[in-house]
Scaffold this motif. Structure first.
Motif, short mmCIF file in Angstrom:
data_model
loop_
_atom_site.label_atom_id
_atom_site.label_comp_id
_atom_site.label_asym_id
_atom_site.label_seq_id
_atom_site.Cartn_x
_atom_site.Cartn_y
_atom_site.Cartn_z
N THR A 106 0.83 -1.21 0.00
CA THR A 106 0.00 0.00 0.00
C THR A 106 0.87 1.26 0.00
O THR A 106 0.59 2.22 -0.71
CB THR A 106 -0.93 0.00 1.24
OG1 THR A 106 -1.68 -1.21 1.20
CG2 THR A 106 -1.87 1.18 1.24
N ASP A 217 1.92 -4.13 -9.53
CA ASP A 217 1.55 -4.50 -8.16
C ASP A 217 1.66 -6.02 -8.06
O ASP A 217 0.83 -6.77 -8.59
CB ASP A 217 0.12 -4.02 -7.90
CG ASP A 217 -0.38 -4.40 -6.52
OD1 ASP A 217 0.33 -5.12 -5.80
OD2 ASP A 217 -1.49 -3.98 -6.16
N TYR A 220 0.57 -10.64 -5.08
CA TYR A 220 0.28 -12.08 -5.00
C TYR A 220 1.27 -12.92 -5.79
O TYR A 220 1.00 -14.09 -6.08
CB TYR A 220 -1.17 -12.34 -5.47
CG TYR A 220 -2.15 -11.60 -4.59
CD1 TYR A 220 -2.59 -12.16 -3.39
CD2 TYR A 220 -2.57 -10.31 -4.91
CE1 TYR A 220 -3.43 -11.46 -2.55
CE2 TYR A 220 -3.41 -9.61 -4.06
CZ TYR A 220 -3.84 -10.18 -2.89
OH TYR A 220 -4.66 -9.50 -2.04
N SER A 251 4.98 -6.60 -1.79
CA SER A 251 4.37 -6.69 -0.46
C SER A 251 4.90 -7.92 0.29
O SER A 251 4.99 -9.00 -0.28
CB SER A 251 2.86 -6.82 -0.64
OG SER A 251 2.27 -7.24 0.56
N1 PLP Z 1 -2.33 -4.78 -3.92
C1 PLP Z 1 -3.34 -5.63 -3.89
C2 PLP Z 1 -3.98 -5.99 -5.17
C3 PLP Z 1 -3.80 -6.14 -2.68
O1 PLP Z 1 -4.82 -6.99 -2.67
C4 PLP Z 1 -3.15 -5.77 -1.49
C5 PLP Z 1 -3.62 -6.28 -0.21
O2 PLP Z 1 -4.64 -6.84 -0.04
C6 PLP Z 1 -2.07 -4.88 -1.59
C7 PLP Z 1 -1.70 -4.39 -2.82
C8 PLP Z 1 -1.31 -4.32 -0.44
O3 PLP Z 1 -1.15 -5.09 0.63
P1 PLP Z 1 -0.21 -4.63 1.84
O4 PLP Z 1 -0.28 -3.18 1.96
O5 PLP Z 1 -0.76 -5.37 3.00
O6 PLP Z 1 1.15 -5.11 1.48
#
Ligand code: PLP
Length: 407
Positions: A106, A217, A220, A251
């Motif tokens: 995020t 991003d 996953y 992430s």
């Molecule tokens: N991007 C996507 C598509 C996500 O689903 C998430 C978390 O659910 C994130 C980014 C960011 O996750 P985090 O800030 O927990 O690393």
């Protein structure tokens, strides 16, 4: 008292609201009668959070100074190195790679928007997308525009991508493009190598005065399948011309099951040192202005894991086990959807799959009455395969068909 500042702030977060109703129903009628497929974390078949024991052991072995001390704004040097290895694995980039620590993926999204777009700009992403993109953009006075992720054959819609990029660059001198792949939230789609070649071709043919940030991003990436195979897109990023900067939002939430520790990194694959050094400077500035430094604890855990080959092997092996379990749930869901005649979007891997439908909000309310809790999106329903057992994944499609057919 609060100023809206152009934002539309709901009374309750949709997902947390549905999840709360699912818990209340489970207390009334029993867990086995309720399927709560809303949660964005990998749970075991009993609904307990899965935490990699190798990561947990590393956490428990930390010295106080490894978590209590402030970290440098951009992250500890050991973490920055480890984050690059975690994101790229065996890929050795040709360009200038830099990492800046962020609180989760995020934070990487937030800092990219702050530094590679201007107030009032639109950010381009897919029509099926993670809804916080909109929130993160709105918070900073930007908004989201979309292109259609799929064409009529359920393949990547390169033509709509080309059209929207062109249209937006006629209006803006800068453009951020967010692509969530592999194993996209909410569809589970992964761009193929051929999709990537098209993306690179389209971005390479834009006017060189335009500045484009391609934000991949990869939240996953380690839950799509073989971790090296799913990094085959990385070399394509380095074919981009100097006016397009690829940034990975990496992430640690899913990859290391550290959701609550808020650990991640933004990583650029810059064509030269000037752009790379500027990336570090501007992103650290934004970090300082928003959360100051990111939590040290996750950084220490990741750095320690990457400093010990046996430990890293243990983490990788453990992650494969939970990924295999997740992908088995996904295949079970796909199989039953085909059997029940339920159209779903092309699922490749990851935590979620999506069912396109009309009026998703009322469909989800009708499903709630039957004990099935899914997240309504703009164009369909999101199923969290990560949060329910294989047996429950198998039960969902027929029930959805039954409810949708009643309408
Ligand atoms: N991007 C996507 C598509 C996500 O689903 C998430 C978390 O659910 C994130 C980014 C960011 O996750 P985090 O800030 O927990 O690393």
């Amino acid at each position: 008292m609060a100023a809206a500042n152009g934002r539309n702030i709901p009374k309750e977060d949709v997902i947390f609201g549905i999840s709360r109703r699912a818990r209340e129903m489970a207390e009334d009628v029993g867990e086995d009668k309720v399927i709560n497929a809303t949660i964005g974390a990998l749970l075991d078949d009993e609904g307990e959070l899965l935490v990699l024991s190798s990561v947990d052991d590393t956490f428990m072995g930390l010295e106080p100074v490894e978590y209590a001390q402030y970290a440098p704004i951009g992250g500890t040097p050991e973490f920055r190195k480890a984050a690059i290895r975690a994101a790229l694995r065996n890929y050795e980039p040709k360009g200038q790679v830099r990492a800046v620590a962020t609180p989760g993926g995020t934070g990487s999204l937030r800092n990219t928007i702050a530094n590679y777009s201007c107030p009032g700009d639109q950010i381009l992403t897919t029509d099926w997308h993670w809804s916080p993109y909109k929130t993160i953009a709105a918070e900073q006075g930007r908004s989201i525009a979309t292109f259609r992720l799929f064409d009529e054959n359920h393949g990547f819609n390169a033509e709509d991508f080309r059209k929207r990029v062109g249209e937006m660059l006629e209006k803006q001198d800068r453009l951020i493009i967010i692509l969530n792949t592999p194993a996209q939230n909410p569809t589970g789609y992964s761009l193929t190598d051929s999709d990537w070649q098209k993306v690179i071709g389209i971005l390479s043919s834009q006017e060189p005065e335009k500045r484009i940030a391609l934000l991949v991003d990869t939240a996953y990436i380690d839950f799509a399948g073989d971790e090296d195979e799913y990094r085959s897109f990385l070399p394509y990023l380095e074919e981009l011309p100097a006016n397009v900067l690829p940034i990975l939002a990496f992430s640690m939430s899913k990859t290391f099951t550290l959701y609550g520790l808020r650990c991640g990194a933004m990583i650029c694959l810059a064509p030269n040192e000037e752009i790379a050094d500027e990336f570090v400077r501007v992103c650290e500035f934004s970090s300082r202005a928003s959360w100051s430094n990111s939590p040290r604890v996750g950084q220490s855990i990741i750095a320690n894991i990457f400093a010990d080959k046996d430990l890293l092997d243990r983490v990788t092996k453990e992650r494969k086990e939970i990924r295999d379990m997740l992908l088995k749930r996904g295949r079970a869901f796909e199989e039953e959807a085909a059997r029940a005649g339920l159209p779903i979007l092309p699922y490749d891997g990851g935590f979620f799959a999506s069912i396109p439908c009309d009026d998703p909000a009322s469909a989800s309310r009708e499903l709630e009455a039957e004990g099935i809790f899914l997240v309504p999106l703009a164009m369909g329903l999101r199923v969290s395969l990560a949060s329910v057992s294989e047996e429950k994944c198998r039960r969902i499609p027929a029930k959805v068909v039954e409810v949708l057919n009643k309408r």
